[in-house]
Design a protein around this motif. Structure first.
Motif, short mmCIF file in Angstrom:
data_model
loop_
_atom_site.label_atom_id
_atom_site.label_comp_id
_atom_site.label_asym_id
_atom_site.label_seq_id
_atom_site.Cartn_x
_atom_site.Cartn_y
_atom_site.Cartn_z
N VAL A 57 0.92 -1.29 -0.06
CA VAL A 57 0.25 0.19 0.21
C VAL A 57 1.42 1.23 0.23
N PRO A 58 1.98 1.40 0.62
CA PRO A 58 2.64 2.23 0.82
C PRO A 58 3.28 2.65 -0.69
N TYR A 59 4.01 2.11 -1.32
CA TYR A 59 4.49 1.25 -2.32
C TYR A 59 3.36 2.40 -3.72
N VAL A 60 2.32 1.73 -3.58
CA VAL A 60 1.08 2.36 -3.84
C VAL A 60 1.11 3.62 -4.14
N VAL A 61 1.02 4.03 -2.92
CA VAL A 61 0.09 5.88 -2.44
C VAL A 61 1.39 6.97 -2.74
N PHE A 62 2.06 6.31 -2.70
CA PHE A 62 3.84 7.22 -2.55
C PHE A 62 4.69 7.40 -4.34
N LEU B 261 10.86 -3.29 -12.59
CA LEU B 261 10.34 -2.75 -11.31
C LEU B 261 12.14 -3.32 -10.57
N ASP B 262 12.93 -1.73 -11.16
CA ASP B 262 14.27 -1.99 -9.92
C ASP B 262 14.35 -3.13 -9.74
N LEU B 263 14.20 -3.94 -11.03
CA LEU B 263 15.09 -5.36 -10.36
C LEU B 263 17.07 -5.52 -10.44
N GLN B 264 17.42 -4.39 -11.18
CA GLN B 264 19.13 -4.32 -10.79
C GLN B 264 19.56 -3.88 -9.68
N ARG B 265 18.37 -3.25 -8.78
CA ARG B 265 18.78 -2.91 -7.36
C ARG B 265 18.76 -3.52 -6.28
N ILE B 266 16.84 -4.96 -7.38
CA ILE B 266 16.76 -6.05 -6.35
C ILE B 266 17.93 -7.04 -5.99
N THR C 148 11.11 5.32 -4.01
CA THR C 148 10.21 4.15 -4.11
C THR C 148 10.40 2.53 -3.98
N TRP C 149 11.88 2.62 -5.03
CA TRP C 149 12.37 0.98 -5.02
C TRP C 149 12.59 0.41 -4.18
N PHE C 150 12.96 1.18 -2.77
CA PHE C 150 13.16 -0.10 -1.65
C PHE C 150 11.88 -0.77 -1.07
N LEU C 151 10.61 0.17 -1.27
CA LEU C 151 9.78 -0.61 -0.78
C LEU C 151 9.40 -2.08 -2.41
N ILE C 152 9.27 -1.89 -3.27
CA ILE C 152 9.43 -2.96 -4.39
C ILE C 152 10.36 -4.02 -3.96
N ALA C 153 11.74 -3.57 -3.80
CA ALA C 153 12.41 -4.59 -2.91
C ALA C 153 12.24 -5.32 -1.92
N LEU C 154 11.78 -4.59 -0.96
CA LEU C 154 11.59 -5.00 0.88
C LEU C 154 10.80 -5.93 0.01
#
Length: 368
Positions: free
Chosen positions: A95-100, A171-176, A128-134
Motif C-alpha cells: 500500500v505505501p508503494y502504490v500511494v507514494f 521493478l528496478d530489478l537490478q537494485r533488487i 520507492t524502489w526500496f518498498l518493491i525490493a523489500l
C-alpha cells in the motif's frame, strides 16, 4: 468468604504475557541510518564541484542503505508467508508503494512542470524502489532460510545482475538483485552477532576503519563513478568491461559490510531522545524525498548558488537532518498511518485479521 472468591479467581486466572518492549538499539540504528539517507540525498543537488562533499556522499552511500537493509533482513527472519504475515506485508509495504508511487508522480508533474510524466507501477520513481525490493525480498525469505549457502547464492545473483543490461527498467530489478546479499546477510544473523558489535574492542577498532574509509573516499572521489554505489545499472551501462561487474560487486559488498559493522558498533544501546523516532523511519524515508526533489524541480540551487558553498553545504546538511527528524515523530506517523500502516481488515477474512491483530508490531520488536 463469597467476597474473596472473585479476588482468588483473579489471582488464579492465567495472565496474558506482557508485550515485548521495542529494542532501543535497533530503533536508534534505524533513526541514525535514515538521517544519513536524507543527508546524502540532500547533498546530491549541491555537491557538484566540491571534492569533499562528493567524498562524503560516496562514504555515506557505501554503507547507509546496506546497514538499513541488513536490519530489515534481521527482522524478517520469522517470515513464513502465513496469512497474517502476508496481510501485514500488503498493508505495510504494498500500500505505501502504490500511494507514494502515485504521490511522487503527481509531485513531479506539478513541481517539475512535466504534466505528461507517466504513471508506472513497474518503474519505481525515486526512492520507492526500496518498498518493491523489500516486498520481493521478504516474500523470498522462506527460500533463503531453506537453501544451504544463502549468502553465496545471493552474491552470485547480484554478480550476474551486473552482466544484464536493461534489467533495471522493470521493478528496478537490478537494485533488487544487487542489494539482495545484504538482506540475506541480515536473515542469517543472530542476536549474538549484534552483541559482538557492541564490544569495547570492536568499537575502538571501528574508529580507524571509518576514518580510513573517509580518507580513501576523498582520494578516489574524482575518479569513481557513483553508479556503482546506486547498484541500479550493469557494468556495461557504466562503460566498464563485463568482468568488472562481479568484481566490484564483491568488493563493494565487503566494504559495505565492514563499514556497516563499524557504524552499528557505535549505535547507542540505551534509550535516547531519538529512540522513539526509530518507529517512524518509514515516514521519514518516504516524505523527505519531496523536500529533496524540490531543490531540483524548483531550481532552488540555481536560484541560490551559495547553497553549493561550504556554509551552504552545512546549512543543507543540518536542514536535511532536522527535517527527517521531524518527519519521523509520532504525530507525523499517526497522520500518515492511512498510507503506511492501514488496517485493511475489510479486505481480508476475519480469521486472518484476528491473527494479524495478535501479531501486530511483531516485526518491529526484539527478535526472539
Amino acid at each position: 468468604m463469597p467476597q474473596e472468591a472473585p479476588a482468588t479467581a483473579a489471582r488464579e486466572a492465567p495472565q496474558a504475557p506482557p508485550a515485548k518492549r521495542r529494542d532501543a538499539y535497533f530503533d536508534n540504528a534505524k533513526y541514525l541510518a535514515i538521517v544519513l539517507v536524507a543527508v546524502a540525498h540532500a547533498w546530491e543537488p549541491v555537491m557538484e564541484g566540491s571534492r569533499a562533499t562528493r567524498a562524503a556522499y560516496m562514504f555515506v552511500y557505501a554503507f547507509h542503505m546496506p546497514a538499513f537493509i541488513i536490519i530489515s533482513g534481521y527482522f524478517s527472519r520469522s517470515f513464513q508467508a502465513r496469512p497474517d504475515q502476508l496481510k501485514r506485508l500488503v498493508s505495510g509495504v504494498v500500500v505505501p508503494y502504490v500511494v507514494f508511487e502515485i504521490a511522487y508522480t503527481l509531485f513531479k508533474r506539478w513541481a517539475d512542470d512535466d504534466p505528461d510524466y507517466p504513471f508506472s507501477m513497474n518503474d519505481p520513481i525515486y526512492l520507492t524502489w526500496f518498498l518493491i525490493a523489500l516486498f520481493v525480498w521478504r516474500l523470498s525469505t522462506p527460500l533463503w532460510r531453506s537453501v544451504k549457502w544463502p549468502l553465496a547464492v545471493a552474491l552470485g545473483l547480484a554478480a550476474l545482475g551486473t552482466l544484464t543490461p536493461g534489467m533495471g527498467q522493470s521493478l528496478d530489478l537490478q537494485r533488487i538483485l544487487q542489494f539482495l546479499p545484504f538482506f540475506v546477510l541480515g536473515l542469517s544473523m543472530r542476536p549474538e552477532h549484534f552483541q559482538m558489535l557492541r564490544r569495547r574492542e570492536v568499537r575502538l577498532l571501528a574508529l580507524p576503519v571509518l576514518a580510513g574509509a573517509a580518507v580513501a573516499a576523498y582520494w578516489v572521489a574524482p575518479d569513481v563513478r557513483m553508479g556503482w554505489f546506486y547498484r541500479s545499472t550493469s557494468a556495461v551501462e557504466l562503460d566498464a568491461p563485463w568482468w568488472a561487474g562481479p568484481l566490484v560487486t564483491l568488493a563493494l559488498f565487503g566494504c559495505a559490510v565492514v563499514l556497516a559493522a563499524a557504524f552499528l558498533a557505535w549505535v547507542p544501546r540505551r534509550r535516547t531522545w531519538f529512540t522513539v523516532l526509530g518507529a517512524g523511519t518509514i515516514c521519514g524515508y518516504l516524505l523527505h524525498g519531496f523536500l529533496v526533489k524540490s531543490l531540483d524541480y524548483l531550481g532552488v540551487v540555481a536560484r541560490y548558488p551559495w547553497l553549493a558553498e561550504p556554509a551552504g553545504l552545512v546549512a543543507v546538511t543540518l536542514a536535511a537532518a532536522a527535517a527527517v527528524t521531524l518527519l519521523c515523530t509520532p504525530p507525523v506517523r499517526r497522520v500518515l498511518r492511512f498510507a503506511t500502516e492501514p488496517e485493511l481488515s475489510w479486505a481480508f477474512r476475519q480469521d486472518v485479521t484476528r491473527l494479524s491483530g495478535r501479531a501486530a508490531d511483531a516485526s518491529s520488536r526484539t527478535s526472539r
